[in-house]
Design a protein around this motif. Sequence first.
Motif, PDB file in Angstrom:
ATOM      1  N   ALA A  20       0.861  -1.188   0.000  1.00 38.40           N
ATOM      2  CA  ALA A  20       0.000   0.000   0.000  1.00 38.40           C
ATOM      3  C   ALA A  20       0.895   1.236   0.000  1.00 38.40           C
ATOM      4  CB  ALA A  20      -0.922  -0.015   1.219  1.00 38.40           C
ATOM      5  N   ILE A  21       0.775   2.010  -1.083  1.00 42.19           N
ATOM      6  CA  ILE A  21       1.724   3.093  -1.360  1.00 42.19           C
ATOM      7  C   ILE A  21       1.061   4.454  -1.185  1.00 42.19           C
ATOM      8  CG2 ILE A  21       3.197   4.092  -3.180  1.00 42.19           C
ATOM      9  CD1 ILE A  21       3.013   1.208  -4.490  1.00 42.19           C
ATOM     10  N   LEU A  22       1.771   5.379  -0.505  1.00 41.45           N
ATOM     11  CA  LEU A  22       1.336   6.776  -0.491  1.00 41.45           C
ATOM     12  C   LEU A  22       2.015   7.472  -1.667  1.00 41.45           C
ATOM     13  CD1 LEU A  22      -0.163   9.151   0.859  1.00 41.45           C
ATOM     14  CD2 LEU A  22       1.954   9.618   2.130  1.00 41.45           C
ATOM     15  N   ARG A  23       1.201   7.964  -2.605  1.00 38.29           N
ATOM     16  CA  ARG A  23       1.755   8.617  -3.805  1.00 38.29           C
ATOM     17  C   ARG A  23       2.100  10.076  -3.546  1.00 38.29           C
ATOM     18  NH1 ARG A  23       3.332   4.686  -7.070  1.00 38.29           N
ATOM     19  NH2 ARG A  23       1.752   3.077  -7.241  1.00 38.29           N
ATOM     20  N   ASN A  24       1.192  10.793  -2.855  1.00 37.12           N
ATOM     21  CA  ASN A  24       1.386  12.240  -2.635  1.00 37.12           C
ATOM     22  C   ASN A  24       0.959  12.588  -1.215  1.00 37.12           C
ATOM     23  OD1 ASN A  24       1.677  12.985  -5.605  1.00 37.12           O
ATOM     24  ND2 ASN A  24      -0.354  12.027  -5.551  1.00 37.12           N
ATOM     25  N   VAL A  25       1.679  13.539  -0.622  1.00 35.31           N
ATOM     26  CA  VAL A  25       1.227  14.070   0.667  1.00 35.31           C
ATOM     27  C   VAL A  25      -0.123  14.738   0.438  1.00 35.31           C
ATOM     28  CG1 VAL A  25       1.730  15.763   2.480  1.00 35.31           C
ATOM     29  CG2 VAL A  25       3.568  14.368   1.518  1.00 35.31           C
ATOM     30  N   GLY A  26      -1.084  14.439   1.295  1.00 32.60           N
ATOM     31  CA  GLY A  26      -2.425  14.998   1.133  1.00 32.60           C
ATOM     32  C   GLY A  26      -3.411  13.997   0.561  1.00 32.60           C
ATOM     33  N   ASP A  27      -2.913  12.903  -0.032  1.00 35.46           N
ATOM     34  CA  ASP A  27      -3.837  11.865  -0.507  1.00 35.46           C
ATOM     35  C   ASP A  27      -4.596  11.298   0.698  1.00 35.46           C
ATOM     36  OD1 ASP A  27      -2.810  12.201  -3.006  1.00 35.46           O
ATOM     37  OD2 ASP A  27      -1.824  10.240  -3.139  1.00 35.46           O
ATOM     38  N   ASN A  79      -1.015  13.083   5.861  1.00 32.14           N
ATOM     39  CA  ASN A  79      -1.447  14.490   5.872  1.00 32.14           C
ATOM     40  C   ASN A  79      -0.280  15.469   6.040  1.00 32.14           C
ATOM     41  OD1 ASN A  79      -0.859  14.740   8.656  1.00 32.14           O
ATOM     42  ND2 ASN A  79      -2.911  14.095   9.248  1.00 32.14           N
ATOM     43  N   GLY A  80       0.943  14.943   6.029  1.00 29.52           N
ATOM     44  CA  GLY A  80       2.119  15.812   6.051  1.00 29.52           C
ATOM     45  C   GLY A  80       2.599  16.212   7.430  1.00 29.52           C
ATOM     46  N   THR A  81       1.972  15.695   8.494  1.00 33.80           N
ATOM     47  CA  THR A  81       2.444  16.025   9.845  1.00 33.80           C
ATOM     48  C   THR A  81       3.840  15.458  10.064  1.00 33.80           C
ATOM     49  OG1 THR A  81       0.179  15.983  10.669  1.00 33.80           O
ATOM     50  CG2 THR A  81       1.922  15.773  12.314  1.00 33.80           C
ATOM     51  N   ILE A  82       4.036  14.210   9.641  1.00 35.21           N
ATOM     52  CA  ILE A  82       5.345  13.562   9.765  1.00 35.21           C
ATOM     53  C   ILE A  82       5.985  13.535   8.370  1.00 35.21           C
ATOM     54  CG2 ILE A  82       6.557  11.401  10.297  1.00 35.21           C
ATOM     55  CD1 ILE A  82       4.418  10.803  12.394  1.00 35.21           C
ATOM     56  N   PRO A  83       7.145  14.197   8.214  1.00 40.08           N
ATOM     57  CA  PRO A  83       7.792  14.231   6.889  1.00 40.08           C
ATOM     58  C   PRO A  83       8.316  12.852   6.496  1.00 40.08           C
ATOM     59  CG  PRO A  83       8.777  15.828   8.426  1.00 40.08           C
ATOM     60  CD  PRO A  83       7.908  14.936   9.233  1.00 40.08           C
TER      61      PRO A  83
END
Length: 360
Positions: A4-11, A48-52
Amino acid sequence: MRAAILRNVGDTALDVCDDVELIEPGPTDVIVDITHTGICHSDLSVMNGTIPERIPSVLGHEGAGIVAEVGDAVTSVSVGDHVIAVWSPPCGNCVYCLGHKRPNLCANLQFGIMLRPQFRQGDQDLGAMCGVGTFADRTLLPEQAVVQIDAGVPLETAALVGCGVMTGVGAALNTAKVAPGSSVVVLGAGGVGISAIQGARIAGAADIVAVDRNPAKLGVARSFGATEAVLPEDLDEVKAAMNGGQGFDYALECIGHPVTMRAAYDAVRRGGTCCIVGVGRVEEQLSFSAFEIFFNEKNLVGSYYGGADVRVDFHRMLRLAEAGQLDLAGMIDRRLSLEDINDGIDALLTGDVVRQVVEL
Ligand code: PAD
Ligand code: ZN
């Protein structure tokens, strides 16, 4: 294999694919067949970008499984061993591992493995959350990032020890060092907060007050050992009953917002301990008057991975569970498949679940 991949921050959803590969393992690497992974709020915080985190990346950092391959130089584990993955592995040789005896703060391996791609999909390199990446059928880890456990321990509950349980129980026992007979307030009754409540109970606290904005969590917190559970607006009232109105001996913040961090600090008495476990955004600030720090002599301390030496403390958690003092199985609200992981992420957002486990 699947991941399971996160493509973009904010997805708001992960991309579940079945054509992901591992990179070639090096001589000190271990390949682990992940059997179970919990969904922790920190996974959401990467989304959600809280943790880089490097992107794209395979998320998941709370997992357990079975060693499938080991590099030639690996000495501590063998194929077939049951292991828990470690998201902040101790290198074993540095100033934190040896000098200060704070191996949870060793970043030598964590940042090293975070920088290398761990997975590949076609021509694209993929990172892994904290260098772990447990939302995948298999992952690749340096040998220090796995802790071998007894084959009789259920891997489903072992997975939770890999983050939420170690973090919450460890915050109470190792970081805050909750004393018998004391009073503790735990803000946030998710997987980490419920673990902190259990840690406070194990430490022998007399008063354990849980605070959560979700009314459904109040009964849950009581069932894990909270002596009282209240909504945030009722915190001042319970505080008034502690230490003649001075406040709690300890506060454990397990949410990750500046407002609740400040509420935790305010909830403790002079000389008490406020332990921040929740993770807020890099740009968010917490403010204190320049007078109150001196005047109140409160201990304000962060807790990273429950202050754990995972090589010792993972086993402590499992022994406490075996002895019936730490309820791990009861923390699992839902079992999901990797294909349903986005349902799990949605459920975590509502705050209705303690932990959900993905079976791989
Ligand atoms: P979770 O989402 O399972 O639980 C959070 C709980 O807090 C839920 O029950 C919510 O209802 C409740 N909540 C949210 N906002 C508020 C509010 N304003 N007032 C009262 N209650 C509220 O999260 P979790 O338990 O998986 O993780 C909690 C935090 O711990 C999160 O910030 C995560 O990133 C952090 C964490 N820290 C470490 C570490 O090493 N310090 C490790 C793992 C997780
Ligand atoms: Zn976590």
